[in-house]
Design a protein around this motif. Structure first.
Motif, PDB file in Angstrom:
ATOM      1  N   GLU A   1     -20.291 136.126  25.602  1.00  8.12           N
ATOM      2  CA  GLU A   1     -21.255 135.301  26.173  1.00  8.12           C
ATOM      3  C   GLU A   1     -20.744 134.099  26.655  1.00  8.12           C
ATOM      4  OE1 GLU A   1     -25.242 135.180  24.321  1.00  8.12           O
ATOM      5  OE2 GLU A   1     -24.145 135.773  22.691  1.00  8.12           O
ATOM      6  N   VAL A   2     -20.905 133.802  28.000  1.00  6.06           N
ATOM      7  CA  VAL A   2     -20.276 132.517  28.533  1.00  6.06           C
ATOM      8  C   VAL A   2     -21.289 131.364  28.056  1.00  6.06           C
ATOM      9  CG1 VAL A   2     -19.854 131.357  30.499  1.00  6.06           C
ATOM     10  CG2 VAL A   2     -19.462 133.617  30.525  1.00  6.06           C
ATOM     11  N   VAL A   3     -22.538 131.615  28.053  1.00 10.78           N
ATOM     12  CA  VAL A   3     -23.454 130.371  27.744  1.00 10.78           C
ATOM     13  C   VAL A   3     -23.505 130.086  26.200  1.00 10.78           C
ATOM     14  CG1 VAL A   3     -24.963 131.049  29.662  1.00 10.78           C
ATOM     15  CG2 VAL A   3     -25.386 131.802  27.442  1.00 10.78           C
ATOM     16  N   HIS A   4     -22.953 130.838  25.232  1.00  5.95           N
ATOM     17  CA  HIS A   4     -23.081 130.591  23.850  1.00  5.95           C
ATOM     18  C   HIS A   4     -22.164 129.397  23.692  1.00  5.95           C
ATOM     19  CE1 HIS A   4     -22.442 131.024  19.588  1.00  5.95           C
ATOM     20  NE2 HIS A   4     -23.329 132.097  19.727  1.00  5.95           N
ATOM     21  N   HIS A   5     -22.684 128.518  23.025  1.00 10.44           N
ATOM     22  CA  HIS A   5     -21.990 127.091  22.812  1.00 10.44           C
ATOM     23  C   HIS A   5     -20.662 127.501  22.058  1.00 10.44           C
ATOM     24  CE1 HIS A   5     -23.171 127.837  18.682  1.00 10.44           C
ATOM     25  NE2 HIS A   5     -22.205 127.058  17.964  1.00 10.44           N
ATOM     26  N   PHE A   6     -20.634 128.432  21.199  1.00  8.70           N
ATOM     27  CA  PHE A   6     -19.218 128.672  20.610  1.00  8.70           C
ATOM     28  C   PHE A   6     -18.236 129.106  21.752  1.00  8.70           C
ATOM     29  CE2 PHE A   6     -16.251 131.709  18.782  1.00  8.70           C
ATOM     30  CZ  PHE A   6     -15.578 131.144  18.085  1.00  8.70           C
ATOM     31  N   PHE A   7     -18.697 129.985  22.710  1.00 10.03           N
ATOM     32  CA  PHE A   7     -17.747 130.458  23.494  1.00 10.03           C
ATOM     33  C   PHE A   7     -17.451 129.712  24.512  1.00 10.03           C
ATOM     34  CE2 PHE A   7     -19.057 134.591  21.258  1.00 10.03           C
ATOM     35  CZ  PHE A   7     -17.727 134.996  21.087  1.00 10.03           C
ATOM     36  N   SER A   8     -18.566 128.596  25.058  1.00 11.22           N
ATOM     37  CA  SER A   8     -18.325 127.741  26.170  1.00 11.22           C
ATOM     38  C   SER A   8     -17.104 126.746  25.574  1.00 11.22           C
ATOM     39  CB  SER A   8     -19.641 126.892  26.295  1.00 11.22           C
ATOM     40  OG  SER A   8     -19.853 125.976  25.210  1.00 11.22           O
ATOM     41  N   ASN A   9     -16.771 126.557  24.076  1.00 13.88           N
ATOM     42  CA  ASN A   9     -15.871 125.508  23.980  1.00 13.88           C
ATOM     43  C   ASN A   9     -14.482 126.408  23.674  1.00 13.88           C
ATOM     44  OD1 ASN A   9     -17.275 123.062  23.370  1.00 13.88           O
ATOM     45  ND2 ASN A   9     -18.096 123.627  21.356  1.00 13.88           N
ATOM     46  N   VAL A  10     -14.682 127.480  23.399  1.00 15.16           N
ATOM     47  CA  VAL A  10     -13.332 128.577  23.332  1.00 15.16           C
ATOM     48  C   VAL A  10     -12.767 128.331  24.845  1.00 15.16           C
ATOM     49  CG1 VAL A  10     -12.227 130.687  23.291  1.00 15.16           C
ATOM     50  CG2 VAL A  10     -14.106 129.971  21.619  1.00 15.16           C
ATOM     51  N   ILE A  11     -13.724 128.648  25.818  1.00 20.31           N
ATOM     52  CA  ILE A  11     -13.424 128.609  27.306  1.00 20.31           C
ATOM     53  C   ILE A  11     -12.673 127.172  27.680  1.00 20.31           C
ATOM     54  CG2 ILE A  11     -14.112 128.877  29.690  1.00 20.31           C
ATOM     55  CD1 ILE A  11     -16.263 130.562  28.612  1.00 20.31           C
ATOM     56  N   LYS A  12     -13.255 126.358  27.226  1.00 20.32           N
ATOM     57  CA  LYS A  12     -12.462 124.940  27.439  1.00 20.32           C
ATOM     58  C   LYS A  12     -11.480 124.724  26.925  1.00 20.32           C
ATOM     59  CE  LYS A  12     -13.654 120.045  26.931  1.00 20.32           C
ATOM     60  NZ  LYS A  12     -14.621 118.727  26.155  1.00 20.32           N
ATOM     61  N   GLY A  13     -11.038 125.309  25.654  1.00 16.89           N
ATOM     62  CA  GLY A  13      -9.622 125.103  24.738  1.00 16.89           C
ATOM     63  C   GLY A  13      -8.801 126.007  25.908  1.00 16.89           C
ATOM     64  N   VAL A  14      -9.208 127.007  26.119  1.00 19.70           N
ATOM     65  CA  VAL A  14      -8.035 128.037  26.806  1.00 19.70           C
ATOM     66  C   VAL A  14      -7.875 127.579  28.006  1.00 19.70           C
ATOM     67  CG1 VAL A  14      -8.078 130.233  28.065  1.00 19.70           C
ATOM     68  CG2 VAL A  14      -9.034 130.227  25.542  1.00 19.70           C
ATOM     69  N   ILE A  15      -8.791 127.057  28.904  1.00 18.08           N
ATOM     70  CA  ILE A  15      -8.794 126.509  30.201  1.00 18.08           C
ATOM     71  C   ILE A  15      -7.692 125.532  30.213  1.00 18.08           C
ATOM     72  CG2 ILE A  15      -9.481 125.567  32.328  1.00 18.08           C
ATOM     73  CD1 ILE A  15     -12.026 127.501  32.037  1.00 18.08           C
ATOM     74  N   GLU A  16      -7.953 124.467  29.449  1.00 16.49           N
ATOM     75  CA  GLU A  16      -6.956 123.144  29.339  1.00 16.49           C
ATOM     76  C   GLU A  16      -5.727 123.446  28.859  1.00 16.49           C
ATOM     77  OE1 GLU A  16      -8.775 120.366  27.045  1.00 16.49           O
ATOM     78  OE2 GLU A  16     -10.534 119.988  28.093  1.00 16.49           O
ATOM     79  N   GLU A  17      -5.771 124.417  27.977  1.00 16.79           N
ATOM     80  CA  GLU A  17      -4.126 124.753  27.460  1.00 16.79           C
ATOM     81  C   GLU A  17      -3.447 125.505  28.678  1.00 16.79           C
ATOM     82  OE1 GLU A  17      -1.422 123.530  24.849  1.00 16.79           O
ATOM     83  OE2 GLU A  17      -3.614 123.317  24.970  1.00 16.79           O
ATOM     84  N   ALA A  18      -4.089 126.414  29.283  1.00 16.06           N
ATOM     85  CA  ALA A  18      -3.583 127.266  30.385  1.00 16.06           C
ATOM     86  C   ALA A  18      -3.191 126.295  31.547  1.00 16.06           C
ATOM     87  CB  ALA A  18      -4.556 128.239  30.917  1.00 16.06           C
ATOM     88  N   ASP A  19      -3.784 125.452  31.883  1.00 16.04           N
ATOM     89  CA  ASP A  19      -3.602 124.558  32.995  1.00 16.04           C
ATOM     90  C   ASP A  19      -2.442 123.770  32.836  1.00 16.04           C
ATOM     91  OD1 ASP A  19      -4.299 123.294  35.657  1.00 16.04           O
ATOM     92  OD2 ASP A  19      -4.543 121.293  34.457  1.00 16.04           O
ATOM     93  N   LYS A  20      -2.141 123.202  31.372  1.00 17.67           N
ATOM     94  CA  LYS A  20      -1.135 122.618  31.049  1.00 17.67           C
ATOM     95  C   LYS A  20       0.217 123.431  31.385  1.00 17.67           C
ATOM     96  CE  LYS A  20      -3.045 119.736  27.513  1.00 17.67           C
ATOM     97  NZ  LYS A  20      -3.151 119.440  26.094  1.00 17.67           N
ATOM     98  N   ASN A  21       0.133 124.634  31.447  1.00 18.03           N
ATOM     99  CA  ASN A  21       1.199 125.460  31.353  1.00 18.03           C
ATOM    100  C   ASN A  21       1.409 126.408  32.934  1.00 18.03           C
ATOM    101  OD1 ASN A  21       2.781 125.512  28.630  1.00 18.03           O
ATOM    102  ND2 ASN A  21       0.627 125.161  28.246  1.00 18.03           N
ATOM    103  N   GLY A  22       0.519 125.942  33.836  1.00 19.38           N
ATOM    104  CA  GLY A  22       0.662 126.334  35.066  1.00 19.38           C
ATOM    105  C   GLY A  22       0.140 127.856  35.102  1.00 19.38           C
ATOM    106  N   TYR A  23      -1.183 128.257  34.396  1.00 21.38           N
ATOM    107  CA  TYR A  23      -1.861 129.530  34.578  1.00 21.38           C
ATOM    108  C   TYR A  23      -3.273 129.259  34.808  1.00 21.38           C
ATOM    109  CZ  TYR A  23       1.947 132.157  32.117  1.00 21.38           C
ATOM    110  OH  TYR A  23       3.081 132.585  31.887  1.00 21.38           O
TER     111      TYR A  23
END
Length: 341
Positions: A70-92
């Motif tokens: 689920e995208v809207v679930h608060h738990f997974f929305s925070n997971v998404i934030k962590g993944v995207i931020e770290e991916a962006d730092k590494n050019g993904y």
């Protein structure tokens, strides 16, 4: 009009084509000054990278797939934030897909990511996921792969998890320590490992404290919703009027519990104490405020990408990578719903 090339940008700035390519992908080994110069010129010249050509040359797409229930679930929305931020730092870049707790859709999404030639896959399994053939295909194809939160223990991939048994035990032990003697559990479906482990933690903690386990006090959600929390609490109060504690599989379900108790003037925590799981912000605006287990969702996203990146780098370099499991810590947060003087 002829399209601008990497070679032309490199010549204008007096740097190598490789440096231009890295700057455009936000590689950490390129200085901020150089990145800005490259990006400013690329924008001025309306440069668009030919991703297909890059894929053919490097055999990398610089993208990863993230499949969540689920995208809207608060738990997974925070997971998404962590993944995207770290991916962006590494050019993904991150392709985010939602399985809607459906095994069939989850399987289709894995195939889609194969077709997109992603460099790696992160996945939290759906509640409906009772067939791991599609997960085995990821490994067979040699695609770096990390499971997180809801996992299959049978699949030999890296995993980011919490100790659900230990966390559930802490929740139930807290209820016992404040004097609860008859504790009901609103659990999740039987497929996800975290649901199973939280139930085991509940059962073992009762037995450890000399409280007989009673299967009639266990209510199983199918969709893990607020509405199920309300309905099951109604049944608990009707069937077991002497219940003095409720441990819910998630905060969303626990908020349903609190809502029913509040509407029916059942004092919390004096008559029934309540504790949830995950530390959703909504638990803090309820009255009374909800006690819970804090689950580090943002950190889980960062850890999941970091472990995936390590495997992707090993594959690129041709070095051996051994899958491993990383366990993140949890903590008990006591609020008004289980605080007794």
């Amino acid at each position: 009009m002829k399209a601008t090339t990497l070679k032309e940008i490199a010549a204008m700035l007096g740097i190598s084509i490789t440096t231009v390519s890295k700057a455009l992908k936000n590689y950490p080994d390129v200085s901020p000054k150089t990145k800005k110069a490259v990006k400013d010129l690329a924008e001025q010249l309306n440069f668009t990278p030919n991703s297909f050509a890059v894929n053919l040359r490097t055999k990398e797409s610089r993208t990863i797939g993230l499949i969540i229930p689920e995208v809207v679930h608060h738990f997974f929305s925070n997971v998404i934030k962590g993944v995207i931020e770290e991916a962006d730092k590494n050019g993904y870049l991150v392709i985010i897909l939602q399985s809607n707790e459906s095994l069939e859709l989850e399987q289709k999404q894995v195939e889609l990511l194969f077709n997109k030639r992603v460099d790696g896959i992160l996945i939290s399994l759906s509640n409906d996921s009772n067939d791991d053939h599609h997960l085995k295909k990821i490994i067979t194809r040699g695609i770096p792969f990390v499971q997180f939160d809801k996992i299959s223990k049978l699949i030999p991939s890296s995993k980011i998890v919490i100790n659900d048994q230990k966390a559930a035990a802490a929740a139930v032990q807290h209820l016992i320590d404040i004097g609860c003697k008859k504790i009901a559990h609103i659990r999740g479906p039987e497929n996800p490992q975290n649901s199973v482990d939280r139930f085991i933690g509940y059962k073992k903690t009762l037995e450890k404290n000399g409280i007989p386990f009673d299967s009639k006090l266990v209510y199983t959600c199918q969709n893990v919703t607020y509405e199920e929390g309300v309905e099951f609490t109604k049944q608990i109060v009707k069937d077991h009027p002497d219940v003095d504690g409720i441990f819910a599989i998630t905060d969303l379900v626990a908020i349903g519990v609190l809502s029913y108790l509040n509407e029916n003037h059942i004092a919390v925590p004096d008559q029934i104490a309540v504790i949830g799981f995950s530390n959703w912000f909504m638990g803090q605006v309820m009255m009374p405020k909800l006690s819970t287990i804090d689950q580090p969702s943002y950190d889980m996203g960062i850890a999941a990408f970091s472990l995936l990146l390590e495997e992707m780098n090993c594959r690129r370099e041709g070095s051996l990578f051994s899958p491993r499991t990383v366990e993140l810590g949890t903590s008990l947060i006591v609020r008004q719903s289980s605080f007794k003087n």
